[in-house]
Design an enzyme around this catalytic site. Structure first.
Site, PDB file in Angstrom:
ATOM      1  CB  CYS A   1      -1.528   7.263   1.043  1.00 46.26           C
ATOM      2  SG  CYS A   1      -2.939   6.486   1.832  1.00 46.26           S
TER       3      CYS A   1
ATOM      4  CD  GLU B   1      -2.963  -1.178   0.503  1.00 43.69           C
ATOM      5  OE1 GLU B   1      -3.260  -0.104  -0.042  1.00 43.69           O
ATOM      6  OE2 GLU B   1      -3.587  -2.231   0.308  1.00 43.69           O
TER       7      GLU B   1
HETATM    8  P1  NAP Z   1       8.400   4.487   4.483  1.00 47.20           P
HETATM    9  O1  NAP Z   1       9.634   5.267   4.724  1.00 47.20           O
HETATM   10  O2  NAP Z   1       8.382   3.569   3.316  1.00 47.20           O
HETATM   11  O3  NAP Z   1       8.120   3.672   5.817  1.00 47.20           O
HETATM   12  C1  NAP Z   1       7.065   2.750   5.955  1.00 47.20           C
HETATM   13  C2  NAP Z   1       7.531   1.594   6.790  1.00 47.20           C
HETATM   14  O4  NAP Z   1       8.523   0.869   6.059  1.00 47.20           O
HETATM   15  C3  NAP Z   1       8.222   2.026   8.089  1.00 47.20           C
HETATM   16  O5  NAP Z   1       7.960   1.082   9.083  1.00 47.20           O
HETATM   17  C4  NAP Z   1       9.690   2.038   7.696  1.00 47.20           C
HETATM   18  O6  NAP Z   1      10.560   1.870   8.775  1.00 47.20           O
HETATM   19  C5  NAP Z   1       9.767   0.846   6.779  1.00 47.20           C
HETATM   20  N1  NAP Z   1      10.844   0.930   5.796  1.00 47.20           N
HETATM   21  C6  NAP Z   1      11.174   1.983   5.025  1.00 47.20           C
HETATM   22  N2  NAP Z   1      12.202   1.675   4.218  1.00 47.20           N
HETATM   23  C7  NAP Z   1      12.524   0.387   4.465  1.00 47.20           C
HETATM   24  C8  NAP Z   1      13.512  -0.509   3.936  1.00 47.20           C
HETATM   25  N3  NAP Z   1      14.356  -0.131   2.992  1.00 47.20           N
HETATM   26  N4  NAP Z   1      13.564  -1.747   4.451  1.00 47.20           N
HETATM   27  C9  NAP Z   1      12.706  -2.112   5.405  1.00 47.20           C
HETATM   28  N5  NAP Z   1      11.738  -1.328   5.935  1.00 47.20           N
HETATM   29  C10 NAP Z   1      11.661  -0.085   5.477  1.00 47.20           C
HETATM   30  O7  NAP Z   1       7.134   5.410   4.356  1.00 47.20           O
HETATM   31  P2  NAP Z   1       6.930   6.833   4.993  1.00 47.20           P
HETATM   32  O8  NAP Z   1       7.546   7.820   4.093  1.00 47.20           O
HETATM   33  O9  NAP Z   1       7.305   6.858   6.417  1.00 47.20           O
HETATM   34  O10 NAP Z   1       5.325   6.925   4.930  1.00 47.20           O
HETATM   35  C11 NAP Z   1       4.643   7.744   4.089  1.00 47.20           C
HETATM   36  C12 NAP Z   1       4.315   7.027   2.787  1.00 47.20           C
HETATM   37  O11 NAP Z   1       3.338   6.023   3.047  1.00 47.20           O
HETATM   38  C13 NAP Z   1       3.701   7.958   1.771  1.00 47.20           C
HETATM   39  O12 NAP Z   1       4.238   7.697   0.514  1.00 47.20           O
HETATM   40  C14 NAP Z   1       2.227   7.576   1.815  1.00 47.20           C
HETATM   41  O13 NAP Z   1       1.527   7.891   0.641  1.00 47.20           O
HETATM   42  C15 NAP Z   1       2.302   6.113   2.089  1.00 47.20           C
HETATM   43  N6  NAP Z   1       1.038   5.600   2.635  1.00 47.20           N
HETATM   44  C16 NAP Z   1       0.287   4.754   1.859  1.00 47.20           C
HETATM   45  C17 NAP Z   1      -0.931   4.283   2.334  1.00 47.20           C
HETATM   46  C18 NAP Z   1      -1.791   3.349   1.499  1.00 47.20           C
HETATM   47  O14 NAP Z   1      -2.695   2.774   2.044  1.00 47.20           O
HETATM   48  N7  NAP Z   1      -1.541   3.200   0.212  1.00 47.20           N
HETATM   49  C19 NAP Z   1      -1.378   4.665   3.599  1.00 47.20           C
HETATM   50  C20 NAP Z   1      -0.585   5.511   4.356  1.00 47.20           C
HETATM   51  C21 NAP Z   1       0.635   5.969   3.867  1.00 47.20           C
HETATM   52  P3  NAP Z   1      11.386   3.114   9.394  1.00 47.20           P
HETATM   53  O15 NAP Z   1      10.396   4.100   9.863  1.00 47.20           O
HETATM   54  O16 NAP Z   1      12.144   2.486  10.504  1.00 47.20           O
HETATM   55  O17 NAP Z   1      12.252   3.653   8.298  1.00 47.20           O
END
Ligand code: NAP
Length: 457
Positions: A263, A229
């Protein structure tokens, strides 16, 4: 990766630090969850229905405590945080009331014999979640999988460790058996090992393209089922016949709810010429009337972003956009605070060569596009790497439904902005990811559709 830390983005105070989980803690957690999966295989899912009702009740009873830790960790308005808790109560109730029906065996018409498929649990799932809805993101995975019989390990975002711990504590307190939801603080390398572990059967990630690509690659390498997601750049299409009041109400919520960090918030406002000026002025009035302050204060209507890093990233994106020709129609005045506030801004004249044209802007930035007609609106909506949500504002519902079918997206809301509820599927296409959460579709994400057939002799 960053450390697991609670930092209030309004005061910049670090109020809690958490150590990474040790390898032996992780091994013990997987063992516990896996043992529970095997125990549940011999139990009726009915046993879990009453516990899920109890979880809903417990979340409701702890609404203030949950809302406060979410607000202190990632800055959302306290009223929105309380609304998030109540949405989670609804989701738990939805699966408690409807989950069992969805798990009934499905008969299949076949000339070969009496055929049906069972909907069985597959085993331990790891949920990897973002900070923007600290409770909802967890409950969205936990509640359906609890009824299915898949125990969940949680790797929450580094900046909401306290919200994660409280969620796990309350679920246990409500009577969920040990191992139903285990909160861990793994490093990325440890997360890779968890996904590769043969006792773990799948990974559900909500987050960015960057996080999604990395986790999906690891899941693929290990042949583990995954749902992704990811981000969005949702179009909000205003047609000539949009109702004035509906347009005003929806625009006022479109870009500032959760400080624009949703998102599915309406990031690209695409309007036909006849409504362009009205849209700009409605957005301006929505932004100009916001009141900054402590997000714990119910009077505050403009929250800080979740972190100083997020503020810096968004500031750079907007600067690049302006340098490449985007025009500023309006920006909120300077904010006298060291908090991670971003001044809401309305940008116009963004052409296809602008670096932000195909980027997600996670904060209160409205990109407004003027188009000649509906065809151009749909073409622009589809000219994106993303395909998560979308909105159409129109008084002609049948026509709006026809247009909705032409948008390459996972969701379209007619006469509204984004929405989420237990019974509605949530998810996207293209770089917004794959799979669905919530609804019956989401419940089946980690189900084994097990065919049974007795052949005609
Ligand atoms: P993110 O950096 O991808 O983090 C999401 C989760 O993944 C966190 O627990 C993060 O851990 C982990 N993570 C990130 N990079 C990783 C890697 N290389 N290996 C393993 N785990 C990893 O996302 P964000 O920027 O915090 O969140 C915002 C994003 O989420 C936006 O793009 C938003 O649109 C999207 N979102 C989508 C939805 C949907 O339903 N489609 C809903 C809500 C949000 P750490 O925090 O420890 O880095």
């Amino acid at each position: 990766m960053a450390k697991y830390q609670s930092i209030n983005p309004y005061t910049n105070e670090t109020f809690a630090n958490y150590s990474y989980s040790t390898n032996s803690q992780i091994d013990e957690a997987i063992n516990l969850a896996n043992a529970l999966y095997h125990k549940w295989q011999h139990e009726q899912p009915q046993n879990r229905v009453e516990i899920l009702h109890q979880i809903a009740k417990t979340l409701h009873e702890h609404e203030s405590e949950l809302a406060e830790i979410m607000t202190r960790e990632m800055g959302k308005l306290i009223g929105e945080a309380k609304g998030e808790v109540e949405l989670c109560v609804q989701i738990c109730e939805y699966y408690a009331n409807n989950g069992l029906k969805m798990l009934k065996p499905q008969k299949i018409d076949s000339a070969l014999g009496n055929a049906y498929y069972l909907k069985q649990a597959t085993g331990v799932i790891i949920a990897c979640e973002p900070w923007n809805f600290p409770l909802y993101q967890v409950i969205r995975v936990f509640a359906p999988n609890f009824i299915v019989g898949n125990p969940v390990l949680l790797k929450h975002a580094h900046n909401v460790p306290g919200s994660a711990a409280l969620t796990a504590k309350l679920i246990k307190q409500a009577g969920a058996p040990e191992g139903s939801l285990i909160n861990l603080y793994p490093s990325y390398d440890q997360l890779d090992d968890i996904i590769a572990d043969p006792r773990v059967q799948g990974v559900a990630l909500t987050g960015s393209e960057r996080g999604g690509a990395s986790v999906a690659e690891n899941a693929g390498k290990n042949l583990k089922k995954s749902t992704m997601e990811l981000g969005g750049n949702d179009p909000f299409i205003v047609l000539a016949d949009a109702d004035k009041q509906v347009l005003q109400t929806t625009l006022h919520a479109a870009r500032t709810y959760n400080a624009g960090q949703v998102c599915t918030s309406s990031k690209r406002i695409i309007t036909v010429k006849s409504r362009y000026e009205e849209v700009l002025h409605e957005l301006k009035s929505a932004f100009a009337n916001l009141k900054t302050g402590d997000p714990l204060d119910p009077e505050t209507t403009l929250a800080p972003l979740n972190s100083q890093d997020a503020k810096e990233k968004l500031t750079k994106q907007v600067e690049r956009a302006i340098a490449a020709g985007a025009k500023v129609f309006y920006q909120y005045p300077e904010i006298d605070s060291d908090g991670a506030f971003f001044r809401p801004i309305i940008l116009t004249d963004i052409d296809q060569n602008n670096p932000i044209f195909d980027e997600e802007l996670f904060g209160p930035v409205a990109m407004v596009y003027q188009v000649e007609d509906e065809d151009e609106a749909i073409a622009l909506a589809n000219n994106s790497s993303y395909g998560l949500g979308s909105s159409i504002i129109s008084s002609d519902i049948a026509h709006a439904q026809e247009l909705a079918a032409q948008i390459e997206t996972g969701m379209t809301v007619i006469n509204g902005t984004w929405i989420s509820s237990g019974e509605l599927p949530f998810g996207g296409v293209k770089k917004s990811g794959y799979g669905r959460e919530l609804s019956e579709l989401g419940m089946m994400a980690f189900v084994n559709e097990h065919l049974v057939i007795d052949l005609k002799q």
